[in-house]
Design a protein around this motif. Structure first.
Motif, PDB file in Angstrom:
ATOM      1  N   LEU B  96       5.244  -6.137   1.812  1.00 18.65           N
ATOM      2  CA  LEU B  96       5.589  -5.208   1.763  1.00 18.65           C
ATOM      3  C   LEU B  96       7.068  -5.073   2.346  1.00 18.65           C
ATOM      4  N   ALA B 100       8.593  -2.620  -1.423  1.00 21.34           N
ATOM      5  CA  ALA B 100       9.360  -1.620  -1.274  1.00 21.34           C
ATOM      6  C   ALA B 100      10.758  -1.551  -1.539  1.00 21.34           C
ATOM      7  N   CYS B 108       2.307   3.324   0.210  1.00 22.86           N
ATOM      8  CA  CYS B 108       0.738   2.383  -0.243  1.00 22.86           C
ATOM      9  C   CYS B 108       0.231   3.538  -1.399  1.00 22.86           C
ATOM     10  N   SER B 166       6.148   2.414   4.831  1.00 21.36           N
ATOM     11  CA  SER B 166       6.768   2.447   3.779  1.00 21.36           C
ATOM     12  C   SER B 166       6.443   4.175   3.615  1.00 21.36           C
TER      13      SER B 166
END
Lengths: 193, 193
Positions: B96, B100, B108, B166
């Motif tokens: 993640l 990002a 997401c 996120s």
């Protein structure tokens, strides 16, 4: 006979009425709401809207900004010397749980705005970021008061829990059943608060 | 001479081409993308689109579903008996963080879809919920393998951290700088994993 000049400024109150209707409509339906629908909901002419704002994007940003005070008041407890920092922080998560259980809940309006406009430079993203940072700032101030070892990091973690819990309520279309409060509590305990 | 009957089925591959273009375009620009723009990007006629799907909403849901396998592969580690459950869970948060930090990151895709369509009954929300639940299911299975005291709750907490981190990357328009990994680590430690 009263005459209205074509370039007359919108009546006092028009701006607030437009922004209140815009905040409610954008939150419920998203950034795709058209100018026609927006002006109809607000009872404001398109001419007035464009006298007050350059674009729909500017209306969205201003509406988000205007709605922030009431949103903040619903989450953040009033100053109260008798309450511990920990209790004041958990108050925010309890308020989130209550909001997320209400039928019209569509998530954090600031996160929704940033997700929908897809650009960190959009005027609505700039407003969203400022108000999310204010929530993190509240957590940080309380954590400093509590003597936390790393108030900056823990405040960011708590904001992540806030936004992730709010996303969960939207994705599941269901209340949080204590998950926001207990997750925040776990991080506070881990951080020694 | 080759003739095409007006009701001829779209050529093989048209569906996949439409869905791949749709997934990319909806992710980048949001649910407001029009049918014209969608068909242009996919190189598919509107007639073909409507032979394959009843509505743009159905295209959105199917595109999200088709994109899920690649998204999952980018996050979830391959089966590896030599890795601890804790390492396998943290792998997701490291992935993640990497996502990002990339310029095209918009959060997401499942949370974005649910946030944008504003209804838990929308076909895209149904798909989003199923794939978010699959991530929670991965966490839960690893936590069970680790002997966690309450794998169900901890798996939900980890999903909250995933989605909140996120959201933070989107709101800040900036990388997470380890915040997702360290927050997940804090919750794992608190949960005895």
């Amino acid at each position: 006979m009263t005459t209205t000049r074509p370039d007359a400024a919108p009546a006092a109150g028009t701006r607030d009425r437009l922004l209140d209707a815009a905040a409610e409509l954008f939150y419920r339906e998203g950034v795709g709401v058209g100018v026609e629908a927006l002006c109809r909901a607000a009872g404001v002419s398109k001419r007035s809207m464009y006298q007050l704002f350059e674009s729909k994007d500017e209306v969205f940003a201003a509406a988000l900004d205007r709605s922030a005070a009431a949103y903040r008041a619903a989450l953040i407890p009033a100053a109260d010397v008798g309450e511990t920092p920990r209790a004041r922080i958990l108050h925010v998560f309890e308020a989130l749980e209550a909001q997320a259980a209400s039928p019209g809940y569509r998530g954090c309006p600031f996160v929704a705005a940033a997700v929908e406009v897809k650009s960190p430079e959009h005027p609505a993203s700039v407003v969203a970021r400022r108000h999310k940072d204010a929530l993190t700032g509240f957590f940080q101030a309380e954590l400093e008061r509590a003597g936390a070892a790393d108030p900056v990091t823990l405040a960011r973690r708590l904001t992540i829990v806030f936004d992730g819990a709010s996303a969960r309520a939207v994705v599941q279309g269901a209340p949080l059943d204590g998950l926001a409060v207990t997750t925040a509590t776990a991080l506070l305990s881990h951080g020694g608060v």
